[in-house]
Enzyme design. Sequence first.
Site, PDB file in Angstrom:
ATOM      1  N   CYS A   1      46.853  53.277  36.478  1.00  0.00           N
ATOM      2  CA  CYS A   1      47.012  52.001  37.164  1.00  0.00           C
ATOM      3  C   CYS A   1      48.263  51.964  38.044  1.00  0.00           C
ATOM      4  O   CYS A   1      49.371  52.203  37.555  1.00  0.00           O
ATOM      5  CB  CYS A   1      47.082  50.899  36.107  1.00  0.00           C
TER       6      CYS A   1
ATOM      7  N   THR B   1      44.463  42.897  31.515  1.00  0.00           N
ATOM      8  CA  THR B   1      45.109  43.795  32.461  1.00  0.00           C
ATOM      9  C   THR B   1      46.287  44.555  31.868  1.00  0.00           C
ATOM     10  O   THR B   1      46.933  44.118  30.918  1.00  0.00           O
ATOM     11  CB  THR B   1      45.618  43.011  33.687  1.00  0.00           C
ATOM     12  N   VAL B   2      46.543  45.709  32.469  1.00  0.00           N
ATOM     13  CA  VAL B   2      47.799  46.427  32.298  1.00  0.00           C
ATOM     14  C   VAL B   2      48.520  46.391  33.645  1.00  0.00           C
ATOM     15  O   VAL B   2      47.868  46.359  34.684  1.00  0.00           O
ATOM     16  CB  VAL B   2      47.571  47.897  31.848  1.00  0.00           C
TER      17      VAL B   2
ATOM     18  N   TYR C   1      42.347  48.044  48.172  1.00  0.00           N
ATOM     19  CA  TYR C   1      41.263  47.446  47.390  1.00  0.00           C
ATOM     20  C   TYR C   1      40.334  46.619  48.275  1.00  0.00           C
ATOM     21  O   TYR C   1      39.126  46.572  48.039  1.00  0.00           O
ATOM     22  CB  TYR C   1      41.839  46.580  46.266  1.00  0.00           C
TER      23      TYR C   1
END
Length: 357
Positions: free
Chosen positions: A66, A133-134, A197
Amino acid sequence: MMGATEDTGGDGVGGESGGTTGGKYVEPGGEFTRDQRYIATRITADGRDGYPVEPGRYRLAVSYACPWANRMIIVRRLLGLEEVLPMAVAGPTHDARSWTFDLDPGGRDPVLGIERLQEAYFARFPGYDRGITVPAIVDVPTGQVVTNDYAQMTLDLSTEWTAYHREGAPELYPERLRDEIDDINAVVFREVNNGVYRCGFAGSQEAYESAYRRLFDQLDRLSERLAGQRYLVGDTITEADVRLFTTLARFDAVYHGHFKCNRSKLTEMPVLWAYARDLFQTPGFGDTIDFDHIKRHYYEVHRDINPTGVVPLGPDLANWLTPHGREALGGRPFGDGTPPPPPPPAERIDPTHTPLR
């Protein structure tokens, strides 16, 4: 106003959020909009949100895959907070519910005793309906998630955890430069960190082309800025460099092909490529990059973009260690501070996953 200039939050639709492998990441007909609803609780020196800074009380949950978690890993390393804020590392992919600690014996984090990060979220918020999430910070005594507001988390490591910084820790968010850092962070987030993204998860040709142009227009502007200065703000590494680096590190490995950001590879943008290599070869940066985890995550999880789940063997990584020549621009990477020591043995990246040997 720390962090106010960045749209905060990790990725609510893959990349950083637990979800179904092979799930849906693209909405046909539209542009990608990031879910920015995150847990804004802060861990501070005075504990005003109920969570004071305390060595060993919290556990930082991350995945090396991530980019947003990678930022926390880098800042934590540079500031020397490894022992103060221990780290739980999830695997590069996730199951139907959330990130899993499948790298640990028995598939459980040895401190939190949980299989899935989701368990820490539900411990505080039963029925939590947003992205798991992380990065996230978990309160060890209660097993409850404290925060996943990653943009604020790195700033707080610099400003609220100062009593536990290592001797020689650099100033990553110096007060005199905060306005400029905040301004560049806002642009880099909007057009680059999130821009890749918007390309990859675009649901229409029009949305993709708009995102593509915005991304490369900004990369060109960053190239112009960095042609005459070694770092983004001032003459030392700051939070701004950390935030740009983690996107550049993933550019050729995943964004160029998988997200169709293919006007140019990073290796074909001379200034940004030299800048990225300069940081990669700086202690605390390249030694946090696991290219194997990065590629496995994007190519295996985003099945509506890559239906086969086949992970490419390339690109060749050895060129990350070639001379960059950026020293000629001057600058002092750590200012009046010093480089961090090597990472703890348990946090060293598998040498087969990176060009660092």
